[in-house]
Design an enzyme around this catalytic site. Structure first.
Site, PDB file in Angstrom:
ATOM      1  N   ASP A 113      -1.840  50.625   8.270  1.00 24.76           N
ATOM      2  CA  ASP A 113      -3.351  50.997   8.194  1.00 24.76           C
ATOM      3  C   ASP A 113      -3.691  51.969   9.678  1.00 24.76           C
ATOM      4  OD1 ASP A 113      -5.690  50.422   7.437  1.00 24.76           O
ATOM      5  OD2 ASP A 113      -5.899  48.447   7.806  1.00 24.76           O
TER       6      ASP A 113
ATOM      7  N   LYS B 140      -6.990  56.280   7.778  1.00 26.57           N
ATOM      8  CA  LYS B 140      -7.443  57.812   7.802  1.00 26.57           C
ATOM      9  C   LYS B 140      -7.098  58.474   9.258  1.00 26.57           C
ATOM     10  CE  LYS B 140     -11.943  55.815   8.693  1.00 26.57           C
ATOM     11  NZ  LYS B 140     -12.986  55.661   8.002  1.00 26.57           N
TER      12      LYS B 140
ATOM     13  N   MET C  81     -16.162  48.429  16.686  1.00 23.07           N
ATOM     14  CA  MET C  81     -16.490  49.607  16.099  1.00 23.07           C
ATOM     15  C   MET C  81     -17.904  50.013  16.282  1.00 23.07           C
ATOM     16  SD  MET C  81     -14.942  48.344  12.246  1.00 23.07           S
ATOM     17  CE  MET C  81     -15.298  46.495  12.649  1.00 23.07           C
TER      18      MET C  81
HETATM   19  C1  SAM Z   1     -11.442  48.178  11.861  1.00 20.40           C
HETATM   20  S1  SAM Z   1     -11.554  47.309  13.520  1.00 20.40           S
HETATM   21  C2  SAM Z   1      -9.814  46.361  13.399  1.00 20.40           C
HETATM   22  C3  SAM Z   1      -9.638  45.415  14.465  1.00 20.40           C
HETATM   23  C4  SAM Z   1      -8.268  44.709  14.612  1.00 20.40           C
HETATM   24  N1  SAM Z   1      -8.021  44.082  13.218  1.00 20.40           N
HETATM   25  C5  SAM Z   1      -8.174  44.019  15.743  1.00 20.40           C
HETATM   26  O1  SAM Z   1      -7.973  42.705  15.654  1.00 20.40           O
HETATM   27  O2  SAM Z   1      -8.306  44.253  17.026  1.00 20.40           O
HETATM   28  C6  SAM Z   1     -11.148  48.770  14.455  1.00 20.40           C
HETATM   29  C7  SAM Z   1     -11.959  48.365  15.789  1.00 20.40           C
HETATM   30  O3  SAM Z   1     -11.185  47.771  16.565  1.00 20.40           O
HETATM   31  C8  SAM Z   1     -11.133  48.129  17.909  1.00 20.40           C
HETATM   32  N2  SAM Z   1      -9.973  48.484  18.475  1.00 20.40           N
HETATM   33  C9  SAM Z   1      -8.898  48.158  17.930  1.00 20.40           C
HETATM   34  N3  SAM Z   1      -7.716  48.662  18.584  1.00 20.40           N
HETATM   35  C10 SAM Z   1      -8.559  49.152  19.909  1.00 20.40           C
HETATM   36  C11 SAM Z   1      -7.898  49.548  21.183  1.00 20.40           C
HETATM   37  N4  SAM Z   1      -6.548  49.621  21.215  1.00 20.40           N
HETATM   38  N5  SAM Z   1      -8.750  49.903  22.053  1.00 20.40           N
HETATM   39  C12 SAM Z   1     -10.048  49.734  21.863  1.00 20.40           C
HETATM   40  N6  SAM Z   1     -10.578  49.172  20.831  1.00 20.40           N
HETATM   41  C13 SAM Z   1      -9.825  48.999  19.731  1.00 20.40           C
HETATM   42  C14 SAM Z   1     -12.374  49.566  17.822  1.00 20.40           C
HETATM   43  O4  SAM Z   1     -13.492  48.854  18.182  1.00 20.40           O
HETATM   44  C15 SAM Z   1     -12.025  49.689  16.772  1.00 20.40           C
HETATM   45  O5  SAM Z   1     -13.088  50.605  16.121  1.00 20.40           O
END
Ligand code: SAM
Length: 253
Positions: free
Chosen positions: A39, A60, A172
């Site tokens: 992903d 993407k 997000m």
């Molecule tokens: C589709 S969600 C997936 C979340 C993921 N399943 C989790 O548990 O962290 C994607 C969002 O997670 C957040 N995100 C994920 N990894 C991140 C990181 N390393 N730093 C900051 N935000 C992060 C952001 O808000 C991003 O837009």
């Protein structure tokens, strides 16, 4: 691989970015995988643990077009029916804004065996790297994980969230940050309420901005944040180790 024996799918959380934040169980699942469906937001370094697997990107990132969720569900079912051992690798935790639930239901409906290896979710781990305990005793009684990417009719109940007094962690939320801030202020949160935005958490490229709520969107824009970003709103953000801030805007008057 035996085509007569149905395969199985393991949904695996890859953690927030730093490849060392992978669990031992995730490593074992990757080592045993025939196919890994990867992903967005999964660090490429994680894939060294899957040396014999075919890797299929369905996110993407890097300009690749995203794969519709129905196609991913269908692909998982088809590949599992051929007897492959599949890892569905997702950023953070697969069940936190990761569509893990949808995939699990599709697999269950198709009679495919599936299990879950939880991962470290970014909304808890990324603030922790800055010394921010999102449930700090004495300051809050809990934390709410919220999506910032919702259609108008599914807007979170901002008033209830503000009344709850919980730490708010918005996933997000970057694209709609001005609107989220306006909604929170309309719901009664003070302009001076402390907040933090963190981009690329736990990676070498991590950056963060601390600002009072009313100044957060401007500060994030000025910092040019564009990557994955978390918004943390609440008194707990005051506990951040200040020397880690690349940009820290003073309290609003
Ligand atoms: C589709 S969600 C997936 C979340 C993921 N399943 C989790 O548990 O962290 C994607 C969002 O997670 C957040 N995100 C994920 N990894 C991140 C990181 N390393 N730093 C900051 N935000 C992060 C952001 O808000 C991003 O837009």
């Amino acid at each position: 691989m035996d085509a007569r024996t149905p395969g199985r799918v393991t949904l695996v959380g890859a953690g927030p970015g730093d490849p060392e934040l992978l669990t031992l169980k995730a490593v074992r699942a990757l080592e045993q995988a025939d196919i890994v469906l990867v992903d967005d937001l999964v660090s490429p370094e994680v894939l060294v643990h899957a040396p014999r697997a075919r890797v299929v990107y369905v996110g993407k990132r890097a300009g690749r077009p995203s794969t519709p969720q129905d196609r991913i569900n269908g692909l998982l079912v088809r590949l599992a029916r051929r007897g492959w051992r599949i890892v569905r690798l997702k950023g953070g935790d697969p069940m936190v804004f990761g569509r893990g639930g949808e995939e699990l239901l599709a697999l269950r409906r198709a009679g495919i065996e599936a299990d879950v290896v939880p991962g470290i979710t970014s909304g808890i781990a990324v603030p922790a790297t800055l010394g921010v305990p999102v449930t700090h005793r004495g300051l809050v009684t809990g934390v709410a994980l919220i999506t910032g990417q919702c259609r108008d009719e599914r807007e979170p109940d901002w008033q209830a969230l503000v009344r709850s007094g919980l730490t708010l962690v918005v996933y997000m939320g970057l694209a709609r940050l001005p609107r989220i801030v306006a909604s929170l202020q309309q719901a009664g949160l003070a302009a001076s309420h402390p907040a933090l935005a963190i981009q690329d958490g736990t990676r070498a490229t991590q950056r963060q901005v601390a600002a009072p709520l009313s100044a957060l969107a401007g500060a994030v824009e000025a910092a040019g944040f564009a990557g994955p970003c978390l918004i943390v709103i609440g008194e707990v953000t005051r506990l951040a180790a200040t020397d880690l801030s690349t940009l820290c805007i003073g309290d609003a008057a």
